[in-house]
Motif scaffolding. Sequence first.
Motif, PDB file in Angstrom:
ATOM      1  N   ASN A  32       2.120   9.672  -9.202  1.00  0.00           N
ATOM      2  CA  ASN A  32       1.692   9.423  -8.146  1.00  0.00           C
ATOM      3  C   ASN A  32      -0.097   9.397  -8.013  1.00  0.00           C
ATOM      4  O   ASN A  32      -0.497  10.877  -7.882  1.00  0.00           O
TER       5      ASN A  32
ATOM      6  N   ASP B 133       0.485  -1.120  -0.127  1.00  0.00           N
ATOM      7  CA  ASP B 133       0.190   0.242  -0.195  1.00  0.00           C
ATOM      8  C   ASP B 133       0.925   1.674  -0.027  1.00  0.00           C
ATOM      9  O   ASP B 133       1.582   1.685  -1.150  1.00  0.00           O
ATOM     10  N   ILE B 134       1.417   1.945   0.636  1.00  0.00           N
ATOM     11  CA  ILE B 134       1.996   2.819   1.084  1.00  0.00           C
ATOM     12  C   ILE B 134       3.647   2.785   0.831  1.00  0.00           C
ATOM     13  O   ILE B 134       3.733   2.192   0.647  1.00  0.00           O
ATOM     14  N   GLY B 135       3.383   4.228  -0.378  1.00  0.00           N
ATOM     15  CA  GLY B 135       5.413   3.388  -0.617  1.00  0.00           C
ATOM     16  C   GLY B 135       6.351   3.737   0.392  1.00  0.00           C
ATOM     17  O   GLY B 135       7.135   4.926  -0.800  1.00  0.00           O
TER      18      GLY B 135
HETATM   19  C1  MLT Z   1       2.541   6.942  -1.107  1.00  0.00           C
HETATM   20  O1  MLT Z   1       2.077   5.961  -0.433  1.00  0.00           O
HETATM   21  O2  MLT Z   1       1.736   7.780  -1.824  1.00  0.00           O
HETATM   22  C2  MLT Z   1       3.587   7.872  -0.183  1.00  0.00           C
HETATM   23  O3  MLT Z   1       4.202   7.282  -0.002  1.00  0.00           O
HETATM   24  C3  MLT Z   1       2.832   8.790   0.166  1.00  0.00           C
HETATM   25  C4  MLT Z   1       4.516   9.986   0.759  1.00  0.00           C
HETATM   26  O4  MLT Z   1       5.285   9.495   0.175  1.00  0.00           O
HETATM   27  O5  MLT Z   1       3.744  10.957   1.440  1.00  0.00           O
END
Ligand code: MLT
Length: 414
Positions: free
Chosen positions: A186, A40-42
């Motif tokens: 993104n 999920d989260i990057g």
């Molecule tokens: C994401 O998953 O969109 C990013 O990791 C969020 C981020 O960089 O704050």
Amino acid sequence: MILANDNFQQLPVSYLFSEVGRRIAEFKSRNPEAEVIRMDIGDVTLPLFPSVAKAMRDAIGELTDSATFRGYGPEQGYPFLRDAIALNDYRNRGIDISPDDIFVSDGAKSDIGNLGDIYSKECTVAVMNPSYPVYVDDSVIDGRAGDLVDGKWSRLHYLGCGPENKFLPSVPDEKVDIIFLCFPNNPTGEAIGRDDLQKWVEYARSNGSLIVFDSAYEAFVRTPDAVRSIYEIPGASEVAIEIRSFSKTAGFTGVRCGYTVVPKSIMAHYSDGSVVSLNALWNRRQTTKFNGCSYVSQKGAAAIYTPGGQHDVKAATDYYLGNAKIIKAAFEEIGFKAFGGQDSPYVWASAGDGRDSWELFGYFLHEFGFSTTPGSGFGSNGEGYVRMTGFNSRENTEKAMSRLIEKLKTHNSK
Ligand code: MLT
């Protein structure tokens, strides 16, 4: 009791990734034996490069010796890092950006929100739909978004993106003041070519708009014509701020360091008509509200610009792109339409069968034990999509995708 900022009242109760994390934690507490693979989260998984770690250790050594100890650093960032950025990320690529256009920060996310201090509350804002939720949430907190009506903010301009326009938004018919663009994007993972970005620079120049160009993922660009910096486009340095991050390219999600370029040539005006440079305003803002990113982080970031560091960035981004390729192929194999993953670590996929994003999120989590980010969290055009990241290890990526393929094959053969 004091009066609270009313703008929070209409915001979703929690930030997208906090909500995703909450649902995963809930799932794990009900299924303690489940091994959930996070897609999920990057958030990155490769450790710091040896050259970066050494530079940070040396910096700590300096800080532990009274002869070389340092306290507050320059709020704009140390010259050694600003010089290295200007040279390597811009001048060596034929782009005229100078060290004093560059402000080192603790990461892209904070700067995206903080920039709202330097333009008027009256400014209108455009965001891509779907987009990284921080642009929208910050606009809401700052009072630029208006009211939430049928899932859309009344004062925001939504730049619709979908397969029909290859996820590249068209310039608006009317004037918008602030435009958030993110490429490689993104969540969709798609990059933008020079001709398409040129249209935006022309739009901003003819309408007196400001583009906030988030290029946090530029190191993932592999397509020759895809843009890495908006300043590759002639005239952009008068209308665009660029935001970058070391998080995804060099494992800095926890270390924290990034930078924002505010060229001295971008001018704005006050309501009395007097003219001011945004670089001067940002400098004033940062010197007042920010004490700089830590010396240790900046020393680590400078090591990324050594030949060894550059080699490691290429290897790390290749590795994550390799994972994205595996994910994209697996989703295509199960009949999803999948995008991105070529110039970005993100894969954006839709079943196209009417299932909504949270339903898909639940399906992949419960049936196959991996997490995704629901596309609807990035905007209404993300409904029906999920986003996966290539940031897990190769082993976990392969494991998650083979769970998907194998289980579906078994299911289909029954
Ligand atoms: C994401 O998953 O969109 C990013 O990791 C969020 C981020 O960089 O704050």
